[in-house]
Write a protein that holds these residues in place. Structure first.
Motif, PDB file in Angstrom:
ATOM      1  N   ASP A   1       5.931  -0.524  -2.560  1.00 26.87           N
ATOM      2  CA  ASP A   1       4.889  -1.282  -2.546  1.00 26.87           C
ATOM      3  C   ASP A   1       3.490  -0.550  -1.919  1.00 26.87           C
ATOM      4  O   ASP A   1       2.532  -1.308  -2.024  1.00 26.87           O
ATOM      5  CB  ASP A   1       4.834  -2.726  -1.551  1.00 26.87           C
ATOM      6  CG  ASP A   1       5.178  -2.076  -0.139  1.00 26.87           C
ATOM      7  OD1 ASP A   1       5.235  -1.029   0.055  1.00 26.87           O
ATOM      8  OD2 ASP A   1       5.573  -3.185   0.689  1.00 26.87           O
ATOM      9  N   GLY A   2       3.566   0.737  -2.282  1.00 23.79           N
ATOM     10  CA  GLY A   2       2.400   1.332  -2.059  1.00 23.79           C
ATOM     11  C   GLY A   2       1.793   2.130  -0.957  1.00 23.79           C
ATOM     12  O   GLY A   2       0.720   2.807  -0.711  1.00 23.79           O
ATOM     13  N   GLU A   3       2.643   1.879   0.264  1.00 21.35           N
ATOM     14  CA  GLU A   3       2.112   2.547   1.602  1.00 21.35           C
ATOM     15  C   GLU A   3       2.368   4.031   1.668  1.00 21.35           C
ATOM     16  O   GLU A   3       3.414   4.341   1.138  1.00 21.35           O
ATOM     17  CB  GLU A   3       2.809   1.561   2.691  1.00 21.35           C
ATOM     18  CG  GLU A   3       2.268   0.239   2.891  1.00 21.35           C
ATOM     19  CD  GLU A   3       0.941   0.001   3.091  1.00 21.35           C
ATOM     20  OE1 GLU A   3       0.382   0.749   3.811  1.00 21.35           O
ATOM     21  OE2 GLU A   3       0.378  -0.710   2.251  1.00 21.35           O
ATOM     22  N   VAL A   4       1.592   4.551   2.075  1.00 20.21           N
ATOM     23  CA  VAL A   4       1.646   6.193   2.365  1.00 20.21           C
ATOM     24  C   VAL A   4       2.719   6.232   3.198  1.00 20.21           C
ATOM     25  O   VAL A   4       3.149   5.906   4.394  1.00 20.21           O
ATOM     26  CB  VAL A   4       0.314   6.751   2.870  1.00 20.21           C
ATOM     27  CG1 VAL A   4       0.404   8.310   2.883  1.00 20.21           C
ATOM     28  CG2 VAL A   4      -0.876   6.592   2.219  1.00 20.21           C
ATOM     29  N   LEU A   5       3.501   7.464   2.699  1.00 21.60           N
ATOM     30  CA  LEU A   5       4.626   7.953   3.538  1.00 21.60           C
ATOM     31  C   LEU A   5       4.462   9.487   4.121  1.00 21.60           C
ATOM     32  O   LEU A   5       4.467   9.626   5.231  1.00 21.60           O
ATOM     33  CB  LEU A   5       6.139   7.954   2.778  1.00 21.60           C
ATOM     34  CG  LEU A   5       6.606   6.642   2.427  1.00 21.60           C
ATOM     35  CD1 LEU A   5       7.579   7.030   1.390  1.00 21.60           C
ATOM     36  CD2 LEU A   5       7.292   6.045   3.737  1.00 21.60           C
ATOM     37  N   GLU A   6       4.019  10.157   3.247  1.00 19.96           N
ATOM     38  CA  GLU A   6       3.632  11.557   3.589  1.00 19.96           C
ATOM     39  C   GLU A   6       2.877  12.296   2.597  1.00 19.96           C
ATOM     40  O   GLU A   6       2.641  11.522   1.595  1.00 19.96           O
ATOM     41  CB  GLU A   6       5.024  12.355   3.854  1.00 19.96           C
ATOM     42  CG  GLU A   6       5.790  12.610   2.643  1.00 19.96           C
ATOM     43  CD  GLU A   6       7.223  13.269   3.035  1.00 19.96           C
ATOM     44  OE1 GLU A   6       7.155  13.986   3.799  1.00 19.96           O
ATOM     45  OE2 GLU A   6       8.191  12.516   2.954  1.00 19.96           O
ATOM     46  N   GLY A   7       2.461  13.590   2.851  1.00 14.36           N
ATOM     47  CA  GLY A   7       1.520  14.350   1.853  1.00 14.36           C
ATOM     48  C   GLY A   7      -0.089  14.331   2.298  1.00 14.36           C
ATOM     49  O   GLY A   7      -0.483  13.499   3.476  1.00 14.36           O
ATOM     50  N   PRO A   8      -0.722  14.956   1.633  1.00 12.40           N
ATOM     51  CA  PRO A   8      -2.250  14.786   2.109  1.00 12.40           C
ATOM     52  C   PRO A   8      -3.001  13.454   1.616  1.00 12.40           C
ATOM     53  O   PRO A   8      -3.999  13.224   2.226  1.00 12.40           O
ATOM     54  CB  PRO A   8      -2.751  15.783   0.852  1.00 12.40           C
ATOM     55  CG  PRO A   8      -1.867  15.823  -0.122  1.00 12.40           C
ATOM     56  CD  PRO A   8      -0.314  15.569   0.265  1.00 12.40           C
ATOM     57  N   ALA A   9      -2.366  12.497   1.174  1.00  7.03           N
ATOM     58  CA  ALA A   9      -3.036  11.102   1.017  1.00  7.03           C
ATOM     59  C   ALA A   9      -3.057  10.380   1.895  1.00  7.03           C
ATOM     60  O   ALA A   9      -2.275  10.499   3.021  1.00  7.03           O
ATOM     61  CB  ALA A   9      -2.366  10.481  -0.263  1.00  7.03           C
ATOM     62  N   THR A  10      -4.100   9.597   2.405  1.00 13.09           N
ATOM     63  CA  THR A  10      -4.364   8.873   3.583  1.00 13.09           C
ATOM     64  C   THR A  10      -4.529   7.570   3.028  1.00 13.09           C
ATOM     65  O   THR A  10      -4.427   6.406   4.307  1.00 13.09           O
ATOM     66  CB  THR A  10      -5.556   9.423   4.303  1.00 13.09           C
ATOM     67  OG1 THR A  10      -6.695   9.321   3.517  1.00 13.09           O
ATOM     68  CG2 THR A  10      -5.379  10.925   4.709  1.00 13.09           C
ATOM     69  N   ARG A  11      -4.528   7.002   1.647  1.00 13.24           N
ATOM     70  CA  ARG A  11      -5.032   5.663   1.461  1.00 13.24           C
ATOM     71  C   ARG A  11      -3.773   5.144   0.598  1.00 13.24           C
ATOM     72  O   ARG A  11      -3.100   6.000  -0.163  1.00 13.24           O
ATOM     73  CB  ARG A  11      -6.133   5.494   0.869  1.00 13.24           C
ATOM     74  CG  ARG A  11      -7.272   5.967   1.731  1.00 13.24           C
ATOM     75  CD  ARG A  11      -8.888   5.460   1.086  1.00 13.24           C
ATOM     76  NE  ARG A  11      -9.828   6.189   2.130  1.00 13.24           N
ATOM     77  CZ  ARG A  11     -10.103   5.446   3.223  1.00 13.24           C
ATOM     78  NH1 ARG A  11      -9.368   3.925   3.404  1.00 13.24           N
ATOM     79  NH2 ARG A  11     -11.110   5.543   3.968  1.00 13.24           N
ATOM     80  N   PRO A  12      -3.485   3.953   0.767  1.00 16.24           N
ATOM     81  CA  PRO A  12      -2.299   3.372  -0.237  1.00 16.24           C
ATOM     82  C   PRO A  12      -2.674   3.278  -1.438  1.00 16.24           C
ATOM     83  O   PRO A  12      -3.801   3.284  -1.852  1.00 16.24           O
ATOM     84  CB  PRO A  12      -2.162   1.850   0.563  1.00 16.24           C
ATOM     85  CG  PRO A  12      -3.319   1.549   1.259  1.00 16.24           C
ATOM     86  CD  PRO A  12      -3.964   2.766   1.887  1.00 16.24           C
ATOM     87  N   LEU A  13      -1.561   2.886  -2.259  1.00 19.08           N
ATOM     88  CA  LEU A  13      -1.931   2.791  -3.820  1.00 19.08           C
ATOM     89  C   LEU A  13      -2.642   1.387  -3.945  1.00 19.08           C
ATOM     90  O   LEU A  13      -2.476   0.646  -3.176  1.00 19.08           O
ATOM     91  CB  LEU A  13      -0.536   2.586  -4.517  1.00 19.08           C
ATOM     92  CG  LEU A  13       0.164   3.880  -4.308  1.00 19.08           C
ATOM     93  CD1 LEU A  13       1.709   3.668  -5.286  1.00 19.08           C
ATOM     94  CD2 LEU A  13      -0.301   5.128  -4.924  1.00 19.08           C
ATOM     95  N   ARG A  14      -3.443   1.328  -5.002  1.00 24.94           N
ATOM     96  CA  ARG A  14      -4.083   0.264  -5.325  1.00 24.94           C
ATOM     97  C   ARG A  14      -3.072  -0.735  -5.883  1.00 24.94           C
ATOM     98  O   ARG A  14      -2.230  -0.448  -6.650  1.00 24.94           O
ATOM     99  CB  ARG A  14      -5.136   0.482  -6.483  1.00 24.94           C
ATOM    100  CG  ARG A  14      -6.435   1.285  -6.187  1.00 24.94           C
ATOM    101  CD  ARG A  14      -7.301   1.132  -7.048  1.00 24.94           C
ATOM    102  NE  ARG A  14      -7.236   1.696  -8.499  1.00 24.94           N
ATOM    103  CZ  ARG A  14      -7.201   0.715  -9.477  1.00 24.94           C
ATOM    104  NH1 ARG A  14      -7.376  -0.491  -9.345  1.00 24.94           N
ATOM    105  NH2 ARG A  14      -6.726   1.313 -10.628  1.00 24.94           N
TER     106      ARG A  14
END
Length: 470
Positions: free
Chosen positions: A455-468
């Protein structure tokens, strides 16, 4: 997909966020690097807060195979080939200090450890030259390795280099003891708070997802790969996904085994008649089927350990650097933001060595091996390997564009899956087109390794924002 270690671990309580307090250091990430760094700084009298987006050990540390060793597959020969004897020797010294500190800590605080012989083996003739090269590198770097033509194991092999008196453990036991010691020395732990950004200049201000702010003299990003794009570290790291299964009904083993091939097999035992088998890795988001990698491990285990029964399966994410040497130090020259990444699946020793380096950068008295390894006269990372990493990113961009066109046709499932999940399948880091992970039901980015829940919540990696959301 819960790991054996996370399934056994006891949850840790949280401390109130110190939003109105003067902090010396905010450490982002409560894995082995983050908690060890926090403890070293708290022991020195600094006011330290450790912030974790999920739970303690939720990402790499809680999903490791838990090997603590100076013999690391074919890693030493790789560093020696790319960087020469001086850098390779400093790497061994850093890992030796990391290993000694960790095992001493375990002994002092009652964390169970099993001593084992580390083994790098050739599964067939095509791998033999790599193992021989690793053996020569280990000898040249002063490690007391031995050569074995035959091992007391059921799976195929044609030769091995071995190093006695290494160790294995349950990493979640270590994190629990580190957390307790951190609190005893005045540090605090805060789970469920994702960092969105860190300010530039002066004393860094850490902004959390719920709007809170923490100000400190220094910030440590112990997040696998740095969550800030400053320094462009994501472009110098290759995210790797690997798989692990745990099986009950096994006999105890006297070694920890790792094959030298690209499709490696890692084998160790665990207390209670448990067998832990890992491997079958790939670059994050760049595979047709993640389930196929798990099935490959299961097939291998069925062939050589047919009387065992699977109890757990999981996967883990690690990052490799162009030359095999971890990237540790200020995120940019003169910055008060410090990073550590690029352990290439050898975090049990490298995490502690990195914590020692970062704490020394903040407190002073940097060890000699850190002077050699991390930015003080060290050579530029291997250009050819860096080009290969970024060529792979370019190929993933092209493949994603082609897939987008193809999946618009009737009967394909990519966009349909995204619509079913109610998200836009585009990474919030740099816009990579996401790949559906059929083993874990996650969205994985093939560019720099960001991962998201269905459902788009961040798990790991360089991203800090959830999916649109759609």
């Amino acid at each position: 997909m819960t790991s054996l270690w996370l399934d056994r671990a006891q949850p840790l309580t949280d401390d109130p966020l110190p939003t109105t307090e003067d902090l010396d250091v905010v450490v982002v990430g409560a894995g082995l690097t983050g908690l060890t760094t926090s403890l070293l700084l708290a022991r020195a009298g600094l006011r330290v807060a450790c912030v974790e987006a999920r739970e303690v050990g939720a990402v790499t540390t809680g999903r490791t195979t838990g090997k603590v060793s100076l013999l690391q597959g074919t890693h030493l020969s790789r560093i020696r080939r790319h960087r020469g004897d001086e850098i390779a020797a400093a790497y061994v010294d850093s890992n030796r200090e990391g290993m000694e500190w960790l095992l001493r800590f375990c002994d002092d605080h009652g964390v169970p450890v099993q001593r084992r012989t580390a083994v790098t083996y050739a599964a067939d003739d095509s791998e033999l030259s790599s193992v021989e090269s690793e053996h020569r590198a280990a000898v040249a770097l002063g490690l007391p390795v031995g050569w074995r033509d035959s091992l007391d194991v059921p799976f195929p092999h044609v030769g091995a280099t071995t190093l006695a008196d290494q160790a294995q453990l349950d990493a979640m036991d270590v994190l629990g003891a580190l957390a307790q010691q951190l609190r005893e020395h005045g540090g605090t732990i805060h789970q469920g708070h994702r960092v969105r950004s860190v300010s530039k200049g002066g004393s860094p201000v850490v902004r959390l997802d719920a709007g809170q702010e923490l100000e400190a003299e220094h910030v440590v990003l112990a997040t696998g790969t740095p969550v800030l794009d400053r320094g462009l570290h994501f472009a110098r790291l290759e995210p790797q996904r690997s798989y692990v299964i745990a099986l009950e009904g096994a006999e105890p083993m006297d070694g920890m085994y790792l094959s030298a091939g690209s499709d490696s097999r890692s084998v160790r035992d665990a207390p209670g008649g448990v067998l832990v088998v890992g491997g079958s890795g790939h670059v994050v988001g760049r595979t047709r089927s993640h389930l196929a990698h798990l099935d490959a491990l299961r097939s291998w285990a069925d062939s050589w350990y047919p009387t065992t029964t699977e109890t757990h399966h999981w996967s883990a994410q690690d990052y490799s650097s162009p030359d095999g040497v971890p990237i540790v130090g200020p995120i940019t020259r003169g910055s008060r933001i410090h990073v550590a990444s690029g352990y290439e699946k050898w975090g049990m020793t490298n995490a502690v060595a990195s914590a020692r380096t970062i704490s020394a950068d903040i407190l002073g008295e940097v060890p000699p091996w850190a002077e050699v390894l991390h930015g003080r006269g060290a050579a530029v990372s291997n250009a050819a390997e860096l080009a290969r990493i970024n060529a792979g990113v370019g190929a993933a961009v092209a493949a994603g564009a082609a897939r987008t066109v193809r999946e618009r046709l009737p009967g394909t499932s990519g966009p349909a899956q995204a619509r079913a999940c109610g998200v836009v399948g585009v990474c919030t880091h740099l816009g990579g087109l996401l790949k559906w992970n059929d083993a874990e039901e996650t969205w994985d980015c093939p560019l720099h390794g960001s991962r998201f829940t269905s459902d788009g919540e961040v798990l790991e990696g360089p991203a800090t924002r959830p999916l649109r959301k759609r």
